[in-house]
Design a protein around this motif. Structure first.
Motif, mmCIF file in Angstrom:
data_model
loop_
_atom_site.group_PDB
_atom_site.id
_atom_site.type_symbol
_atom_site.label_atom_id
_atom_site.label_comp_id
_atom_site.label_asym_id
_atom_site.label_seq_id
_atom_site.Cartn_x
_atom_site.Cartn_y
_atom_site.Cartn_z
ATOM 1 N N ARG A 181 17.107 13.341 55.092
ATOM 2 C CA ARG A 181 18.541 13.026 55.061
ATOM 3 C C ARG A 181 18.795 11.947 54.020
ATOM 4 O O ARG A 181 18.020 10.997 53.890
ATOM 5 N N GLY A 215 24.418 16.463 67.908
ATOM 6 C CA GLY A 215 23.643 17.218 66.930
ATOM 7 C C GLY A 215 23.846 18.713 66.949
ATOM 8 O O GLY A 215 23.093 19.462 66.331
ATOM 9 N N THR A 216 24.860 19.199 67.649
ATOM 10 C CA THR A 216 25.032 20.650 67.748
ATOM 11 C C THR A 216 25.815 21.208 66.550
ATOM 12 O O THR A 216 26.133 22.387 66.516
ATOM 13 N N ASN A 588 21.007 21.817 69.746
ATOM 14 C CA ASN A 588 20.930 20.545 69.022
ATOM 15 C C ASN A 588 20.051 20.745 67.786
ATOM 16 O O ASN A 588 18.849 20.960 67.901
ATOM 17 N N TYR A 589 20.662 20.707 66.617
ATOM 18 C CA TYR A 589 19.929 20.932 65.368
ATOM 19 C C TYR A 589 19.401 19.635 64.768
ATOM 20 O O TYR A 589 18.678 19.653 63.802
ATOM 21 N N ARG A 590 19.842 18.515 65.291
ATOM 22 C CA ARG A 590 19.473 17.235 64.660
ATOM 23 C C ARG A 590 18.155 16.682 65.176
ATOM 24 O O ARG A 590 17.233 16.429 64.410
ATOM 25 N N ASN A 591 18.090 16.467 66.497
ATOM 26 C CA ASN A 591 16.950 15.731 67.051
ATOM 27 C C ASN A 591 15.753 16.633 67.262
ATOM 28 O O ASN A 591 15.898 17.813 67.578
ATOM 29 N N ALA A 615 17.305 21.214 72.169
ATOM 30 C CA ALA A 615 16.809 20.845 70.836
ATOM 31 C C ALA A 615 15.771 21.869 70.397
ATOM 32 O O ALA A 615 14.847 22.187 71.161
ATOM 33 N N GLU A 691 23.607 10.091 61.160
ATOM 34 C CA GLU A 691 22.221 10.412 61.502
ATOM 35 C C GLU A 691 21.278 9.834 60.455
ATOM 36 O O GLU A 691 21.667 9.600 59.308
ATOM 37 N N THR A 719 20.448 9.529 69.998
ATOM 38 C CA THR A 719 20.500 10.881 69.423
ATOM 39 C C THR A 719 20.841 10.843 67.932
ATOM 40 O O THR A 719 21.337 11.818 67.384
ATOM 41 N N ARG A 720 20.563 9.737 67.244
ATOM 42 C CA ARG A 720 20.853 9.665 65.801
ATOM 43 C C ARG A 720 19.673 10.093 64.938
ATOM 44 O O ARG A 720 19.840 10.330 63.743
ATOM 45 N N THR A 722 16.544 12.201 63.294
ATOM 46 C CA THR A 722 16.089 13.584 63.096
ATOM 47 C C THR A 722 14.576 13.702 63.314
ATOM 48 O O THR A 722 14.092 14.728 63.758
#
Ligand SMILES: Nc1ncnc2c1ncn2[C@@H]1O[C@H](COP(=O)(O)OP(=O)(O)OP(=O)(O)O)[C@@H](O)[C@H]1O
Length: 758
Positions: A181, A215-216, A588-591, A615, A691, A719-720, A722
């Protein structure tokens, strides 16, 4: 059909040839649009002397249309250089289609690339192996600049695949999710998932509500939806424009590149503290004060304040008219003001009515109503019209009027409320005494406080984010002053000609960095992190989208607004009876799964019924918890940041409670250039929507304790990340305490967590 390096290279070269063809065509299109713009400019270089002839106007108008069209075209073409073509569909029967950020046709008008938003491109996002929709293979092209560097395939229909079809790559989505990121959100146009695409392409009218856990993809999906609507409903939406509202200025700069990367420059991006044109809110009030300012109860307080007497206004009107001394005292003046404003009149618009009421009272006092002894200079009875004229022209009357009923600005009225007694009077029965104290103190701060007197709402700083909706409410209550109508020469320099050259000027102005004006009647309003909006903020947004369609994005579990029901009522009032469409995103695509497990445990204890997303990615790196003792905190944080800088390629966020922000920045001040470029110190509330690849959470218990809904803020903070998450605490009690029902210690932290003394 096995992937191999040489097969993949051959596929990449083949795609490169096609992509080169598209860029060559794009260059030709840019050249022809530039030529049109040049021609338009040349037509505009008229040497005016004296009167402008009619044919010049026609020429200016044509020039405007040409320049406008060419400039828009160039803006679109210029923005699309990077990764212009990103998708390919091989259909049953051999037909091949390419999908890109914009549509490109060849010189014969045959499509080379489909715009991703076009109906024919929807299948790129909707086709699955279960429902291939005529697609055999979906291919994502990864590019750097104009160079194709990889291809990622999904075979959707093996039965219909030709024998010589190659399927290569590990999956575009995973590649996108694991990439570093940069501190700026990227578009996801190449990897939009099916359920996300359904939200993006939902019909425009009414209200589209998008919910989902952290993160969705709520934010990124909503932005793609804005780009989609600007494409499919350009005519309707361009008239009013799109307003995108997010929680903070940092968040707005985080997302600001997404729409331009999708070819859209038409949206207005504002943080919730910048929604009112020209007001710059540079701080937030402490939580208890923010809660009062945001409450719907402020409506009544402000409505009373807007109807109050101007501080220092004269309490008596004395003048000589109709051969008599006339006087109106404080009680009569108050009765007139109250009466004029009682009927919902807006103060700055009601001056004429106040004048009429004053004249009526004076006429009555002069005996005019009884028609007996109203007399002119020569003893002749005065008509009512003569009496009014006489009074209006007297300096004693006009001077009184300017002091008694001046035009007042929202800033002035808010400034009046720094006077605690005055605030207590208008808040009687609405706010509690301690709430009055909080507000009066916040408005009477000596330096940088909301100014007591200013000429306008615009261009002022020093307000809090929570003051902005109050200023806007007052603006609506006070109204714009009535300006005398000056007849205009339609062809004068500042009127007619300006109109004719609008696009030329706009384009010229843009190059000089001028701001475009703000519109209040937006055609579409997109609100992100909507769960945090206060009732007063909803009212402010509602005024900007009275006739708009809306996209509203939020997650109640991340809310930092305590009275959810009150905020929902205000939201419903802002949206009115429009049809609503709701979507919930569940992935959740982030975490990483390991990181989200900890966050899920924390929030589930506070909100047992919360609907948690899933996730999708495992990294093998569970969160690490460092226990530092009382003095070891700075060193532990520095060490954790150093480790994360080595472990991840992108950004590292250090999240602290508000009161530790300055000290945490000092701990990290001398970590070197790499850290300066990649590390950000932020607070729990300010991290909303953002994020980082690695996150260090300092004293989680303090973040949770910052407000009555602090556990939800801690959920946001956890939840910030990755890739990697580290917590640092003087002791380890926070996990046990936070995850214990009824505050009892459970003694153990969540599963899968690595504990380490610092
Ligand atoms: N289809 C996708 N392809 C690639 N990346 C995606 C996709 N969907 C979401 N992401 C990425 O997942 C991350 C989270 O997205 P986003 O910030 O929009 O989530 P959110 O639901 O708004 O989160 P939060 O509520 O926590 O603020 C972003 O990096 C985004 O680019």
């Amino acid at each position: 059909m096995q992937p191999s390096t040489s097969v993949e290279q051959a596929e990449i070269s083949r795609e490169q040839q096609y992509v080169d063809r598209v860029y060559a065509r794009l260059a030709a299109m840019v050249e022809s649009a530039s030529a049109v713009r040049r021609e338009g400019r040349e037509r505009g270089l008229l040497d005016y002397t004296g009167q402008i002839k009619e044919e010049d106007y026609r020429s200016l108008f044509e020039r405007d249309v040409l320049v406008d069209h060419a400039v828009r075209r160039l803006a679109v073409l210029d923005a699309q250089r990077e990764g212009l073509v990103f998708g390919r569909l091989d259909h049953v029967g051999g037909e091949v289609r390419y999908v890109g950020r914009i549509g490109v046709r060849d010189a014969e008008h045959e499509p080379l690339v489909l715009d991703w938003r076009a109906p024919a491109a929807a299948v790129f996002y909707q086709a699955t192996a279960v429902d291939p929709q005529g697609v055999v293979r979906r291919r994502v092209l990864r590019s750097q600049g104009q160079r194709v560097v990889g291809v990622e395939d999904d075979l959707l229909d093996a039965e219909n695949a030709p024998a010589d079809m190659h399927v290569v790559g590990d999956g575009a989505l995973m590649a996108a999710l694991t990439s570093a990121r940069s501190g700026r959100m990227r578009d996801i146009v190449a990897t939009i998932q099916r359920e996300q695409d359904q939200v993006i392409r939902a019909p425009a009218p009414g209200v589209t509500l998008i919910s989902g856990g952290p993160g969705t993809g709520k934010t990124v999906v909503a932005l793609h939806r804005a780009a989609y609507l600007l494409y499919t409903e350009r005519r309707r939406i361009q008239g009013g424009g799109v307003l995108v509202v997010g929680p903070s200025a940092v968040f707005m700069s985080y997302i600001e590149r997404v729409l331009p990367s999708l070819g859209e420059h038409e949206a207005t991006l504002r943080s919730v503290g910048e929604v009112v044109d020209g007001v710059v809110a540079d701080r937030s009030d402490p939580f208890p004060c923010a809660v009062v300012k945001g409450s719907a109860r402020m409506r009544q307080v402000l409505s009373r304040a807007a109807r109050g007497a101007v501080p220092g206004a004269p309490e008596e009107l004395r003048l000589y008219a109709a051969g008599r001394r006339l006087a109106l005292g404080a009680r009569e003046l108050t009765a007139i003001r109250t009466d004029v404003l009682r009927r919902g009149a807006r103060r700055n618009r009601a001056r004429a009515e106040a004048v009429r009421a004053l004249l009526g009272a004076l006429w009555k006092q002069a005996g005019g109503a009884a028609g007996t002894d109203g007399a002119g200079a020569g003893g002749r009875p005065m008509s009512r019209a003569e009496f009014d004229q006489d009074v209006r022209e007297r300096p004693a009357f006009t001077e009184f009027l300017d002091a008694w009923w001046p035009n007042v600005t929202p800033a002035e009225v808010l400034g009046w409320l720094a006077d605690r007694d005055r605030l207590a009077r208008v808040a009687r029965g609405v706010l509690r005494p301690e709430e009055v104290d909080l507000l009066a103190a916040s408005w009477s701060r000596p330096a940088g406080a909301a100014p007591a007197r200013s000429s306008s709402v615009r261009g002022r700083t020093g307000y809090s984010v929570e003051d902005v909706p109050l200023l806007d409410e007052l603006d609506a209550l006070l109204g714009e002053p009535v300006r005398p109508v000056v007849p205009r020469d339609p062809f004068d320099e500042d009127g007619g000609v300006q109109e004719v050259v609008t696009s030329y000027d706009r384009e010229y102005g843009r190059s000089r960095g001028e701001q475009t004006p703000q519109y209040d009647g937006y055609a579409h309003v997109l609100v992100d992190e909507a769960q945090d909006l206060s009732p007063m903020q909803w009212r402010m947004l509602g005024r900007r989208g009275r006739h708009a369609s809306w996209t509203i994005v939020g997650d109640p579990a991340q809310s930092s607004w305590p009275d959810v029901a009150e905020a929902e009522a205000a939201r419903d009032a802002a949206l009115g009876v429009r049809t609503r469409r709701t979507f919930h995103l569940d992935t959740n695509y982030r975490n990483s799964a390991e990181i989200f497990e900890l966050a899920a445990e924390v929030i589930s204890t506070a909100l047992p019924d919360v609907r948690l997303p899933r996730a999708v990615r495992e990294t093998g790196h569970p969160p690490t918890h460092l226990t530092t003792g009382a003095d070891g905190r700075p060193e532990a944080v520095r060490a954790a940041v150093g480790e994360l800088l080595d472990a991840v390629a992108g950004t590292v966020g250090v999240v602290v409670a508000g009161h530790r922000a300055d000290e945490a920045a000092r701990w990290l001040a001398d970590l070197g250039d790499d850290a300066a470029a990649r590390v950000v110190v932020t607070t729990g509330l300010a991290s909303k929507g953002l994020e980082y690849d690695g996150v260090v959470v300092v004293e989680p218990a303090e973040i949770a304790a910052e407000s009555p809904v602090g556990v939800r803020t801690l959920y946001v903070v956890l939840t910030r990340a990755t890739q990697r998450l580290v917590t640092v605490g003087a002791d380890s009690g926070w996990r046990a305490a936070l995850t214990a029902p009824d505050g009892k210690l459970t003694g153990t932290g969540p599963a899968g967590v690595t504990d380490r003394p610092a």
